[in-house]
Design a protein around this motif. Structure first.
Motif, PDB file in Angstrom:
ATOM      1  N   ARG A 184       0.818  -1.220   0.000  1.00  0.00           N
ATOM      2  CA  ARG A 184       0.000   0.000   0.000  1.00  0.00           C
ATOM      3  C   ARG A 184       0.847   1.263   0.000  1.00  0.00           C
ATOM      4  O   ARG A 184       0.459   2.283  -0.580  1.00  0.00           O
ATOM      5  N   SER A 185       2.020   1.217   0.626  1.00  0.00           N
ATOM      6  CA  SER A 185       2.893   2.399   0.627  1.00  0.00           C
ATOM      7  C   SER A 185       3.417   2.688  -0.778  1.00  0.00           C
ATOM      8  O   SER A 185       3.467   3.848  -1.214  1.00  0.00           O
ATOM      9  N   LEU A 186       3.803   1.649  -1.506  1.00  0.00           N
ATOM     10  CA  LEU A 186       4.244   1.845  -2.889  1.00  0.00           C
ATOM     11  C   LEU A 186       3.102   2.342  -3.764  1.00  0.00           C
ATOM     12  O   LEU A 186       3.286   3.193  -4.638  1.00  0.00           O
ATOM     13  N   TRP A 187       1.920   1.786  -3.550  1.00  0.00           N
ATOM     14  CA  TRP A 187       0.742   2.170  -4.330  1.00  0.00           C
ATOM     15  C   TRP A 187       0.439   3.655  -4.145  1.00  0.00           C
ATOM     16  O   TRP A 187       0.269   4.396  -5.119  1.00  0.00           O
ATOM     17  N   PHE A 188       0.404   4.097  -2.895  1.00  0.00           N
ATOM     18  CA  PHE A 188       0.112   5.500  -2.622  1.00  0.00           C
ATOM     19  C   PHE A 188       1.299   6.389  -2.984  1.00  0.00           C
ATOM     20  O   PHE A 188       1.110   7.532  -3.399  1.00  0.00           O
ATOM     21  N   GLY A 189       2.515   5.866  -2.834  1.00  0.00           N
ATOM     22  CA  GLY A 189       3.690   6.664  -3.159  1.00  0.00           C
ATOM     23  C   GLY A 189       3.862   6.872  -4.647  1.00  0.00           C
ATOM     24  O   GLY A 189       4.465   7.860  -5.081  1.00  0.00           O
ATOM     25  N   GLY A 190       3.359   5.935  -5.443  1.00  0.00           N
ATOM     26  CA  GLY A 190       3.348   6.115  -6.885  1.00  0.00           C
ATOM     27  C   GLY A 190       4.661   5.859  -7.594  1.00  0.00           C
ATOM     28  O   GLY A 190       4.852   6.328  -8.718  1.00  0.00           O
TER      29      GLY A 190
END
Length: 332
Positions: A184-190
């Motif tokens: 989720r951190s990678l997803w939100f971080g983009g």
């Protein structure tokens, strides 16, 4: 589509009910080495056949697709067996316990011409979806920082013994709970991560890590801090995303909230059905992939999560930050 569930563990009922809720899907078989567990899950899908060997389920021609919901190290052989039999594959997170096995699964599905998706449920949970949509709207501006605070319980005896086997699970809290946080951190971080710095703790006499802290530096400059703490006084599962003009928090128990210039508003209230909503959306996404759609979770993203967990272990052992390799040209 006739779906077979391999692995009747804790989240099996969510998978079974998801199939029951979707038009065009039917759960027709459940497989688990523990026949009693398989039967309990099959009872939720009247008419579903019960197997104790995934190869026998495949050979029975009872399914068109499988959900691989087994201990982590078993994902590659089971996914490859299914693909080689012409079955579509939805494999639970983490995709595998090594990058090489992630590639092995992907190659087998590509060679067989079957669909492959990885079950990173965070992409489908309503509180996270609402937060991601808010950020995508542009109201808060660009993402700057991410803080992910997650509690768990890795005391021996609190979960199945395989979770404490490095050979079977790949590791401890970072491989299991950390996969959610990194996803989720990678997803939100983009963006992908360029560098990882991590520390871990083995407590309670556990043979695998029970706690961990991971810091990431993403390619776009976003900084990420992840903390996973076992058996704390209070439970936590809060993703906070700091943006240029405000901060949004997503928590399955508190819902999705945003604060802008001193004022807080509720974006989405939590619901008792949110976990099931997530699993149903995940299966719907898989069905779409089978019919030619683009997966919500790219395969390279799922592979990168595994890559970062392994890099975290190297960083913790070395006591220094670890660089992450660029994306392989073959998977661009």
């Amino acid at each position: 589509m006739r779906i077979g569930l391999i692995g009747a563990g804790a989240v099996a009922p969510f998978h079974v009910r998801a199939a029951a809720e979707l038009a065009g899907a039917e759960l027709t078989a459940v497989c688990d080495i523990d026949e009693a567990s398989a039967r309990r899950a099959a009872d939720l899908a009247p008419g579903a056949r019960v197997f104790t060997d995934h190869r026998r389920m495949i050979d029975a021609h009872a399914v068109d697709a499988v959900i691989v919901n087994t201990p982590h190290a078993l994902h590659p052989p089971m996914a490859v067996d299914a693909a080689q039999a012409g079955l579509h594959v939805l494999v639970e997170k983490p995709m595998a316990t090594s990058v090489e096995d992630c590639d092995r699964i992907a190659a087998a599905c590509a060679a067989a011409g079957v669909a492959l998706a990885v079950g990173h449920i965070q992409h489908h949970l309503p509180d996270k979806v609402a937060a991601h949509e808010l950020i995508a709207s542009g109201e808060l501006g660009a993402v700057r920082l991410i803080r992910d605070n997650r509690s768990t319980d890795y005391r021996p005896g609190t979960r199945s013994p395989w979770f404490f086997s490095r050979e079977v699970a790949g590791g401890g809290a970072l491989f299991n709970i950390g996969a959610h946080c990194l996803d989720r951190s990678l997803w939100f971080g983009g963006a992908r991560a360029l560098e990882v710095s991590a520390s871990v703790a083995n407590r309670f006499g556990s043979p695998v890590e029970t706690d961990g802290i991971v810091r990431l530096r993403l390619e776009n400059g976003v900084g990420v801090a992840i903390a996973i703490v076992s058996d704390p006084p209070t439970r936590a599962d809060t993703l906070a995303v700091v943006c240029e003009r405000g901060t949004v928090e997503a928590d399955p128990r508190a819902g999705t909230l945003v604060r802008i210039d001193g004022a807080t508003r509720m974006v989405r209230e939590p619901s008792p059905d949110d976990i099931q909503i997530g699993f149903t959306a995940q299966l719907a996404d898989f069905l779409d992939v089978v019919h030619g759609g683009t997966p919500a979770v790219p395969l390279e993203h799922a592979r990168h999560v595994v890559e970062l967990i392994l890099a975290s272990y190297r960083s913790a052992q070395a006591g220094a930050a670890t660089a992450v390799s660029p994306i392989p040209a073959a998977t661009r």
